[in-house]
Design an enzyme around this catalytic site. Structure first.
Site, mmCIF file in Angstrom:
data_model
loop_
_atom_site.group_PDB
_atom_site.id
_atom_site.type_symbol
_atom_site.label_atom_id
_atom_site.label_comp_id
_atom_site.label_asym_id
_atom_site.label_seq_id
_atom_site.Cartn_x
_atom_site.Cartn_y
_atom_site.Cartn_z
ATOM 1 N N ASP A 191 25.924 -7.572 6.511
ATOM 2 C CA ASP A 191 26.380 -8.440 5.620
ATOM 3 C C ASP A 191 27.823 -8.307 5.263
ATOM 4 O O ASP A 191 28.455 -9.207 5.134
ATOM 5 C CB ASP A 191 25.501 -8.379 4.453
ATOM 6 C CG ASP A 191 25.973 -9.271 3.166
ATOM 7 O OD1 ASP A 191 25.931 -10.631 3.720
ATOM 8 O OD2 ASP A 191 26.176 -8.854 2.113
ATOM 9 N N MET A 210 0.671 -1.400 -0.059
ATOM 10 C CA MET A 210 0.025 -0.087 0.037
ATOM 11 C C MET A 210 1.110 1.425 -0.042
ATOM 12 O O MET A 210 0.245 2.333 0.280
ATOM 13 C CB MET A 210 -1.014 0.200 1.228
ATOM 14 C CG MET A 210 -1.754 -1.233 1.380
ATOM 15 S SD MET A 210 -2.466 -1.577 -0.353
ATOM 16 C CE MET A 210 -2.431 -3.453 -0.084
ATOM 17 N N CYS A 211 2.144 1.336 -0.194
ATOM 18 C CA CYS A 211 2.949 2.317 -0.311
ATOM 19 C C CYS A 211 2.923 2.809 -1.715
ATOM 20 O O CYS A 211 3.135 2.110 -2.662
ATOM 21 C CB CYS A 211 4.523 1.883 0.094
ATOM 22 S SG CYS A 211 5.370 3.368 0.138
ATOM 23 N N HIS A 212 2.639 3.913 -1.764
ATOM 24 C CA HIS A 212 2.778 4.677 -3.298
ATOM 25 C C HIS A 212 4.226 4.791 -3.924
ATOM 26 O O HIS A 212 5.096 5.119 -3.060
ATOM 27 C CB HIS A 212 2.271 6.274 -3.071
ATOM 28 C CG HIS A 212 0.782 6.036 -2.684
ATOM 29 N ND1 HIS A 212 0.150 6.200 -1.426
ATOM 30 C CD2 HIS A 212 -0.584 6.083 -3.612
ATOM 31 C CE1 HIS A 212 -1.021 6.165 -1.605
ATOM 32 N NE2 HIS A 212 -1.480 6.190 -2.619
ATOM 33 N N MET A 214 8.421 6.508 4.908
ATOM 34 C CA MET A 214 8.688 4.953 4.579
ATOM 35 C C MET A 214 10.137 4.596 3.798
ATOM 36 O O MET A 214 10.773 3.836 4.119
ATOM 37 C CB MET A 214 7.625 4.183 4.047
ATOM 38 C CG MET A 214 6.455 4.122 4.887
ATOM 39 S SD MET A 214 6.614 3.928 6.811
ATOM 40 C CE MET A 214 7.189 2.172 6.408
ATOM 41 N N GLU A 215 10.351 5.668 2.732
ATOM 42 C CA GLU A 215 11.209 5.517 1.995
ATOM 43 C C GLU A 215 12.741 5.716 2.965
ATOM 44 O O GLU A 215 13.566 4.893 2.697
ATOM 45 C CB GLU A 215 11.313 6.517 0.816
ATOM 46 C CG GLU A 215 10.287 6.071 -0.174
ATOM 47 C CD GLU A 215 8.952 6.345 0.089
ATOM 48 O OE1 GLU A 215 8.187 5.862 -0.712
ATOM 49 O OE2 GLU A 215 8.580 6.967 1.116
#
Length: 165
Positions: free
Chosen positions: A133, A82-84, A118-119
């Site tokens: 890593d 649901m993230c644009h 969110m980004e």
């Protein structure tokens, strides 16, 4: 829960039948937006020294993590439901190498109808995962575990929105 749901308003990501849906932002005005997120990875001091001196066998840890962070920002819409998909206009990454940790701050800018928190968070978490890593051989104990390695304090530290004139 807090917010609109407490007031009895409709849920924004669920329709009347309980199906998930993306929020319609089409009627919102465009604005310039910026979000900054930060986090850190705790490491053994000897690992941090190896990062600082570019002595990790896999290569340049911070350069690789920077690329991973930027890639994550650009692909956030593909990994968070649901993230644009938004037009990213700028990404800044800043590392702060301390004695027993590496801090990462990611700032994301966009012009559009929805924010970029969110980004920024995706950039931080992926960037820190890349550090892990890259250094995991140095961080493993005799049993192949990572007892002191941890990612923590991931958060949004700033959010800005300026309406376009």
């Amino acid at each position: 829960m807090t917010g609109a749901d407490d007031a009895g308003d409709d849920l924004t990501h669920t329709d009347e039948e309980g199906n998930v849906q993306m929020v319609d932002v089409g009627s919102k005005p465009d604005a310039t937006r910026r979000a900054v997120a930060a986090g850190e990875i705790r490491l053994d001091p000897s690992t941090v020294e190896a990062v600082r001196n570019n002595e990790i066998g896999k290569g340049d840890v911070l350069a690789t993590a920077r690329v991973g962070a930027v890639q994550a920002v650009k692909h956030t819409w593909e990994t968070i439901p649901m993230c644009h998909q938004i037009p990213i206009t700028n990404v800044d990454t800043e590392f702060d190498v301390r004695e027993d940790r590496v801090l990462l701050e990611v700032a994301v800018e966009t012009t559009g109808k929805t924010g970029c928190e969110m980004e920024a968070l995706s950039g931080v978490t992926t960037g820190l995962n890349v550090v892990w890593d890259m250094v995991k051989a140095a961080e493993k104990d005799d049993d192949g575990q990572y007892p002191g390695t941890r990612i923590e304090n991931v958060r949004v530290v700033a959010k800005e929105k300026r309406e376009l004139a």
